[in-house]
Write a protein that holds these residues in place. Structure first.
Motif: not given
Length: 308
Positions: A209, A213, A255, A259, A262
């Motif tokens: 993450e 980002q 994960q 993602a 996100q």
């Protein structure tokens, strides 16, 4: 699966959501386009079967995000079927994929391309409808995809081809690059061009993450449209029997799914592709199910933009 389970009115199916199941008002719109490319693959296989395998896997899921309390049936989805590119080389499929993405974005807030191999990434970015200077590319990929272009286009050189096309290197971030899966020559191309590279080691150290980002935060101010290339071979080999390029030391399915959510939540991300699944090698359909959950999670992120 029993008829009783399939016919439970309180357990809607994500498969029906993809077919247009909607409750109330549509808060956002998403196009899903099959892009069954395979002829450019460096490893022969049947990636062209992946779009339908991912669609079929949706039958196992419900369109409700229990973490975010979001019902995806507020997302109006248009499944635009498969583009006729299964027997086309990467050069031949360029216009079809580019035009398919561009047309989808004219009437939808975002588009997801179900690959196919990574040869669809280059035309997908060209389909964003803005100059390349305004396009950003974030890849979640074990490989740099910077192989030479001397022998034409393959699934191993879409990023190299995009640099040639004029996509600025500063607009590219590559996350999850694996040790011992990329050569020194091509790594040096990335470093010399100025591509932002975050290795799998950095992902494990700092968290996926945070790495994604950081990639979003580093995008130049002029970037208005971001394309997220989600290569399923970033998964650890244990979880990815159906991805020929996966290696030990990759990420876990949870994960990757996180993602996708996100990236879907960032208003600049208007397109995502899911690539490099070969259903004929996918024992138990585990990678197809992961890809299906990535599609759902991206849609949840897209819906979250409107809720927030």
């Amino acid at each position: 699966m029993s008829d009783r389970l399939l016919n439970d009115p309180n357990w809607p199916r994500a498969h029906d959501w993809l077919a247009g199941d909607l409750i109330g008002e549509a808060w956002t719109t998403l196009a899903v386009v099959g892009a069954p490319s395979r002829l450019g693959s460096l490893t022969p296989g049947r990636c062209d079967l992946a779009p339908d395998a991912i669609r079929s896997a949706l039958q196992k899921f419900c369109p409700y995000d229990v973490d975010q309390l979001r019902d995806l049936r507020h997302v109006l989805v248009s499944d635009q079927d498969n583009l006729p590119i299964a027997n086309n080389s990467p050069e031949e499929l360029f216009e079809t994929v580019r035009d398919g993405v561009e047309q989808a974005l004219r009437s939808h807030d975002a588009v997801v391309l179900l690959g196919g191999d990574n040869a669809i990434t280059r035309p997908g970015i060209h389909g964003l409808g803005v100059p390349l200077e305004q396009c950003g590319l974030i890849t979640l990929d074990a490989h740099l995809d910077l192989r030479h272009l001397d022998d034409g286009l393959t699934n191993g050189n879409p990023v190299r081809a995009l640099l040639r096309d004029g996509l600025p290197a500063e607009n590219i971030a590559q996350v999850g690059i694996q040790n011992f899966a990329n050569s020194m020559v091509y790594a040096n191309v990335a470093f010399q061009e100025g591509i932002h590279v975050l290795s799998m080691t950095q992902v494990h150290k700092n968290g996926l993450e945070a790495c994604l980002q950081a990639a979003l935060d580093r995008m130049p101010e002029q970037v208005t449209h971001i394309y997220f290339d989600l290569d399923l071979d970033t998964l650890d080999r244990t979880f990815a029997p159906g991805t020929p390029g996966s290696r030990p030391g990759g990420i876990a399915p949870w994960q990757m799914i996180a993602a996708a959510e996100q990236m879907g939540s960032d208003p600049r991300v208007v397109a995502m592709d899911l690539v490099e699944l070969d259903p004929e090698r996918d024992s138990g359909g585990v990678v197809a199910q992961t890809a299906a959950m990535c599609l759902l999670s991206f849609a949840s992120g897209l819906l979250g933009r409107e809720i927030e």
